[in-house]
Motif scaffolding. Structure first.
Motif, PDB file in Angstrom:
ATOM      1  N   CYS A 140      49.945   6.808  76.088  1.00  0.00           N
ATOM      2  CA  CYS A 140      49.467   7.079  77.446  1.00  0.00           C
ATOM      3  C   CYS A 140      47.951   7.227  77.414  1.00  0.00           C
ATOM      4  N   HIS A 142      46.169   9.057  79.238  1.00  0.00           N
ATOM      5  CA  HIS A 142      45.700  10.426  79.508  1.00  0.00           C
ATOM      6  C   HIS A 142      45.566  11.260  78.245  1.00  0.00           C
ATOM      7  N   HIS A 143      46.572  11.172  77.352  1.00  0.00           N
ATOM      8  CA  HIS A 143      46.580  12.044  76.169  1.00  0.00           C
ATOM      9  C   HIS A 143      46.605  11.289  74.842  1.00  0.00           C
ATOM     10  N   CYS A 211      53.503  12.917  75.649  1.00  0.00           N
ATOM     11  CA  CYS A 211      52.703  13.953  76.324  1.00  0.00           C
ATOM     12  C   CYS A 211      53.592  14.936  77.078  1.00  0.00           C
TER      13      CYS A 211
HETATM   14 ZN   LIG Z   1      49.985  11.630  78.784  1.00  0.00          ZN
END
Ligand SMILES: [Zn+2]
Length: 256
Positions: A140, A142-143, A211
């Protein structure tokens, strides 16, 4: 306890400014910065899920890995991990750099897999639905946590066909980037339409997200499902039902 005088602070700030200037000059020697500059100039988007292979040659890649190694060394230092004496952390910076370029984000730096198309235009051409199950690994954006799952790709054959393994190669090429599952579903549909010339495509993905499992809500059995439907898959309820029924049959054959 150390106390700082205002003089110390002033000196530190001056030092930081000097370092900042040095950094600015130094940065221009990084290949990654030169490539970023070119992409910005061309208004080429270079988000985590974008393919930027047109801007990177095979030789560039080893230089970029060297530069990323240096940057990961700094990250480890800032995390206060003793990469000089801890035998398990020696070489970790390079392993990370290579892993990003050659494995987990390889789909950003590599050209699309070539999918030779075979004609499907005779009288007895295949006109039915084709559903391919593709295992996916992604991270991902985001993380940078692992995402793993399965994509079911459905198409109504058009005037050309591609080899069955190519569906999975294309899906994996899209997945090996920093992605969001919603975005990934769209990307796979678009690339499959491009490779097959079919306007009628459905993509269903189910995946588990590191995540959500390893951090945050720590949900060990959460599953995320996304569906993108194009053409008849979207407009014809019969086609949509056939696709969904096929997915269920596939899941009986090979549970996730
Ligand atoms: Zn994530």
């Amino acid at each position: 306890m150390t106390t700082f005088t205002s003089e110390d602070l002033k000196n530190a700030l001056a030092g930081a400014e000097q370092q900042d200037d040095d950094n600015k000059n130094y940065k221009e020697t990084y290949l990654a910065d030169a490539i970023r500059f070119k992409m910005k100039r061309d208004k080429k988007r270079f988000w985590a899920g974008d393919n930027i292979s047109d801007y990177i040659s095979e030789q560039d890649k080893s230089k970029l890995i060297d530069e990323a190694t240096e940057a990961f060394e700094t990250v480890l230092d800032r995390l206060l991990i003793d990469r000089e004496n801890d035998p398990n952390s020696q070489g970790t910076a390079r392993r990370l750099a290579k892993m990003y370029f050659n494995e987990i984000m390889a789909g950003r730096y590599e050209q699309a897999p070539d999918a030779t198309a075979f004609p499907n235009d005779t009288e007895d051409r295949y006109q039915g639905m084709l559903v391919v199950r593709s295992e996916l690994r992604s991270i991902c954006s985001h993380h940078h946590q692992p995402v793993s799952g399965v994509a079911y790709i459905g198409i109504i054959a058009a005037k050309k066909l591609i080899g069955l393994s190519k569906y999975t190669r294309i899906a994996q090429w899209c997945a090996r980037r920093g992605t969001l599952q919603e975005e990934l579903c769209n990307d796979i549909a678009r690339e499959i339409m491009k490779a097959t010339g079919s306007e009628n495509v459905g993509v269903y993905i189910q995946a588990v997200h590191g995540c959500c499992e390893n951090r945050g809500i720590m949900a060990h059995s959460s599953l995320t499902q996304t569906t993108v439907l194009r053409g008849a898959f979207e407009t014809d309820p019969g086609t949509k039902k056939e696709f969904m029924d096929n997915i269920k049959l596939q899941q009986e054959f090979a549970p996730r």
